[in-house]
Motif scaffolding. Structure first.
Motif, mmCIF file in Angstrom:
data_model
loop_
_atom_site.group_PDB
_atom_site.id
_atom_site.type_symbol
_atom_site.label_atom_id
_atom_site.label_comp_id
_atom_site.label_asym_id
_atom_site.label_seq_id
_atom_site.Cartn_x
_atom_site.Cartn_y
_atom_site.Cartn_z
ATOM 1 N N GLU A 1 0.829 -1.205 0.000
ATOM 2 C CA GLU A 1 0.000 0.000 0.000
ATOM 3 C C GLU A 1 0.862 1.253 0.000
ATOM 4 O OE1 GLU A 1 -2.594 -0.294 3.313
ATOM 5 O OE2 GLU A 1 -3.723 -2.000 2.541
ATOM 6 N N GLN A 2 2.156 1.060 0.166
ATOM 7 C CA GLN A 2 3.079 2.191 0.205
ATOM 8 C C GLN A 2 4.129 2.025 -0.881
ATOM 9 O OE1 GLN A 2 4.495 1.862 4.254
ATOM 10 N NE2 GLN A 2 2.929 3.247 5.029
ATOM 11 N N ASN A 3 4.851 3.109 -1.135
ATOM 12 C CA ASN A 3 5.974 3.088 -2.081
ATOM 13 C C ASN A 3 5.577 2.577 -3.468
ATOM 14 O OD1 ASN A 3 6.999 1.836 0.788
ATOM 15 N ND2 ASN A 3 8.339 3.480 0.064
ATOM 16 N N THR A 4 4.341 2.824 -3.883
ATOM 17 C CA THR A 4 3.862 2.269 -5.150
ATOM 18 C C THR A 4 3.346 3.369 -6.067
ATOM 19 O OG1 THR A 4 3.238 0.187 -4.091
ATOM 20 C CG2 THR A 4 2.214 0.668 -6.210
ATOM 21 N N VAL A 5 3.675 3.245 -7.346
ATOM 22 C CA VAL A 5 3.113 4.131 -8.371
ATOM 23 C C VAL A 5 1.976 3.384 -9.063
ATOM 24 C CG1 VAL A 5 3.528 5.323 -10.550
ATOM 25 C CG2 VAL A 5 5.278 5.352 -8.770
ATOM 26 N N TYR A 6 0.792 3.974 -9.046
ATOM 27 C CA TYR A 6 -0.359 3.416 -9.740
ATOM 28 C C TYR A 6 -0.628 4.254 -10.991
ATOM 29 C CZ TYR A 6 -1.292 0.829 -5.436
ATOM 30 O OH TYR A 6 -1.192 -0.016 -4.346
ATOM 31 N N VAL A 7 -0.641 3.606 -12.146
ATOM 32 C CA VAL A 7 -0.976 4.280 -13.396
ATOM 33 C C VAL A 7 -2.471 4.085 -13.616
ATOM 34 C CG1 VAL A 7 -0.531 4.416 -15.868
ATOM 35 C CG2 VAL A 7 1.328 3.806 -14.294
ATOM 36 N N VAL A 8 -3.212 5.199 -13.561
ATOM 37 C CA VAL A 8 -4.675 5.119 -13.533
ATOM 38 C C VAL A 8 -5.284 5.798 -14.767
ATOM 39 C CG1 VAL A 8 -6.754 5.635 -12.212
ATOM 40 C CG2 VAL A 8 -4.598 5.177 -11.006
ATOM 41 N N PRO A 9 -5.874 5.029 -15.677
ATOM 42 C CA PRO A 9 -6.573 5.630 -16.822
ATOM 43 C C PRO A 9 -7.827 6.358 -16.361
ATOM 44 C CG PRO A 9 -6.136 3.300 -17.179
ATOM 45 C CD PRO A 9 -5.913 3.567 -15.728
ATOM 46 N N THR A 10 -8.130 7.447 -17.028
ATOM 47 C CA THR A 10 -9.350 8.204 -16.736
ATOM 48 C C THR A 10 -10.212 8.258 -17.996
ATOM 49 O OG1 THR A 10 -8.132 10.244 -17.216
ATOM 50 C CG2 THR A 10 -8.327 9.595 -14.899
ATOM 51 N N PRO A 11 -11.511 8.561 -17.864
ATOM 52 C CA PRO A 11 -12.401 8.557 -19.031
ATOM 53 C C PRO A 11 -11.922 9.487 -20.131
ATOM 54 C CG PRO A 11 -13.674 8.626 -17.005
ATOM 55 C CD PRO A 11 -12.244 8.821 -16.603
ATOM 56 N N GLY B 1 7.502 6.567 1.861
ATOM 57 C CA GLY B 1 6.434 5.594 2.098
ATOM 58 C C GLY B 1 5.098 5.965 1.504
ATOM 59 N N GLU B 2 5.037 7.044 0.732
ATOM 60 C CA GLU B 2 3.766 7.451 0.139
ATOM 61 C C GLU B 2 3.473 6.634 -1.124
ATOM 62 O OE1 GLU B 2 3.276 11.606 -0.447
ATOM 63 O OE2 GLU B 2 4.199 12.169 1.463
ATOM 64 N N SER B 3 2.212 6.576 -1.487
ATOM 65 C CA SER B 3 1.799 5.947 -2.748
ATOM 66 C C SER B 3 1.300 7.046 -3.680
ATOM 67 C CB SER B 3 0.691 4.924 -2.508
ATOM 68 O OG SER B 3 -0.415 5.528 -1.860
ATOM 69 N N ILE B 4 1.478 6.845 -4.979
ATOM 70 C CA ILE B 4 1.184 7.881 -5.968
ATOM 71 C C ILE B 4 0.335 7.305 -7.086
ATOM 72 C CG2 ILE B 4 2.198 9.422 -7.705
ATOM 73 C CD1 ILE B 4 4.748 9.429 -5.930
ATOM 74 N N ALA B 5 -0.705 8.032 -7.476
ATOM 75 C CA ALA B 5 -1.447 7.711 -8.701
ATOM 76 C C ALA B 5 -1.071 8.738 -9.753
ATOM 77 C CB ALA B 5 -2.951 7.749 -8.454
ATOM 78 N N VAL B 6 -0.731 8.282 -10.948
ATOM 79 C CA VAL B 6 -0.450 9.210 -12.040
ATOM 80 C C VAL B 6 -1.591 9.126 -13.043
ATOM 81 C CG1 VAL B 6 1.001 7.488 -13.212
ATOM 82 C CG2 VAL B 6 1.193 9.894 -13.827
ATOM 83 N N VAL C 1 5.327 -0.620 -9.742
ATOM 84 C CA VAL C 1 4.461 0.138 -10.638
ATOM 85 C C VAL C 1 3.281 -0.759 -11.004
ATOM 86 C CG1 VAL C 1 4.232 1.264 -12.884
ATOM 87 C CG2 VAL C 1 6.362 1.505 -11.571
ATOM 88 N N VAL C 2 2.079 -0.321 -10.674
ATOM 89 C CA VAL C 2 0.868 -1.106 -10.933
ATOM 90 C C VAL C 2 0.018 -0.338 -11.952
ATOM 91 C CG1 VAL C 2 -1.231 -2.094 -9.956
ATOM 92 C CG2 VAL C 2 0.915 -2.142 -8.644
ATOM 93 N N VAL C 3 -0.257 -0.965 -13.086
ATOM 94 C CA VAL C 3 -1.014 -0.319 -14.159
ATOM 95 C C VAL C 3 -2.443 -0.845 -14.161
ATOM 96 C CG1 VAL C 3 -1.133 0.139 -16.635
ATOM 97 C CG2 VAL C 3 1.096 -0.146 -15.522
ATOM 98 N N LEU C 4 -3.411 0.062 -14.064
ATOM 99 C CA LEU C 4 -4.818 -0.313 -14.112
ATOM 100 C C LEU C 4 -5.323 -0.268 -15.553
ATOM 101 C CD1 LEU C 4 -4.327 0.502 -11.098
ATOM 102 C CD2 LEU C 4 -6.678 1.361 -11.072
ATOM 103 N N PRO C 5 -6.247 -1.150 -15.915
ATOM 104 C CA PRO C 5 -6.829 -1.091 -17.262
ATOM 105 C C PRO C 5 -7.871 0.021 -17.330
ATOM 106 C CG PRO C 5 -7.862 -2.853 -16.036
ATOM 107 C CD PRO C 5 -6.788 -2.283 -15.139
ATOM 108 N N GLY C 6 -8.119 0.487 -18.549
ATOM 109 C CA GLY C 6 -9.132 1.533 -18.665
ATOM 110 C C GLY C 6 -9.246 2.088 -20.065
#
Length: 291
Positions: free
Chosen positions: A11-21, A85-90, A117-122
């Motif tokens: 839950e920490q130290n992670t970059v989340y790649v988040v698609p938006t509409p 220790g922060e998590s980031i969404a780009v 680095v965790v990539v979400l589908p979208g």
């Protein structure tokens, strides 16, 4: 070699790649909303646009700008936050970050620093346009935006014209007409689909030959974001395209490039020189003497 287990409950130290509409807010996923709620900070291409999205879904996560002009300095700051220790969404303004939008450099930097680095589908405009085009989707080449400068744009189309893969381009409404004309000059009269305003109220597909779409564009006010899907070449047509000029005289060959590609005689002669594998002076003399 680097190995990552994406679902080890970090839950920490992670970059989340988040698609938006890309237009329709209903296209955001439950997982994307949950991630945007839970991360420490959201790195956004334009905080004003993302703030509207967050407000609509009542998400109060802090925002920080991350775009083409500050990606180096801001990228270093974001790595420091990961170290704490922060998590980031780009996120980008619309669609998948890193696809013709900021994101790639931050992903690369995080991987180099051994952060997950965790990539979400979208949502993604290019894939929607490809499937909706009706053109072959088994092999495709996503290019994104062609260069704005004419010579660079022509050079890229010359490089791409032999590809057998379906070609995907993004284009501004202000350059669609010019791009269609260049496609005709460099790739020939192929099948093309133009998709505009995808997922929005005025979503529209225009399918036909390049010549048909050129005629359509002359009588249409072009608005919105465009995605062009272009038929790839075949082995036979690639060979034919190499010698499409064989029935033309040198004068006709030069004039073709001047008329169809809007080139000067100097640039057209250079193009004919390459096509025919002749010395430039010979093409120059033949053109001006026969002319």
């Amino acid at each position: 070699m680097k190995k990552q287990k994406s679902f080890n409950k970090q839950e920490q130290n992670t970059v989340y790649v988040v698609p938006t509409p890309i237009g329709n807010l209903e296209d955001i996923t439950f997982r994307a909303l949950k991630t945007l709620q839970e991360v420490s900070v959201i790195a956004a291409e334009d905080t004003r646009n993302t703030k509207k999205l967050l407000s609509h879904f009542e998400i109060a996560t802090p925002l920080i700008s991350y775009h083409e002009h500050n990606k180096e300095s801001r990228g270093r700051q974001l790595l420091q936050r990961l170290e704490k220790g922060e998590s980031i969404a780009v996120v980008s303004d619309a669609g998948m970050p890193g696809i013709s939008d900021p994101g790639y450099e931050l992903v690369q930097a995080a991987i180099d620093a051994d952060y997950p680095v965790v990539v979400l589908p979208g949502a993604n405009a290019a894939l929607c346009a490809l499937i909706g085009s009706g053109l072959p989707s088994g092999e495709f080449l996503f290019y994104g935006f062609l260069p704005r400068k004419k010579k660079e744009k022509e050079a890229e189309l010359e490089r791409l014209k032999h590809s057998q893969a379906t070609l995907l381009l993004y284009e501004s409404p202000y350059r669609v007409k010019d791009t269609l004309n260049m496609l005709k000059a460099h790739l020939g009269n192929r099948q093309v689909s133009v998709a505009r305003e995808l997922t929005k109220k005025f979503e529209e597909y225009i399918r036909g030959t390049v010549e048909e779409l050129i005629a359509w564009s002359k009588n249409t006010e072009l608005k919105g974001e465009f995605c062009l899907v272009i038929e790839g070449t075949t082995r036979d047509s690639a060979q034919e395209n190499d010698l499409w000029w064989s029935s033309l005289s040198i004068v006709e060959h030069v004039n073709y490039y001047m008329d169809e590609a809007d080139l000067s005689s100097k640039e057209a002669i250079k193009r004919v020189t390459r096509d025919r594998n002749m010395a430039k002076r010979d093409v120059y003399q033949a053109y001006h003497i026969d002319q």
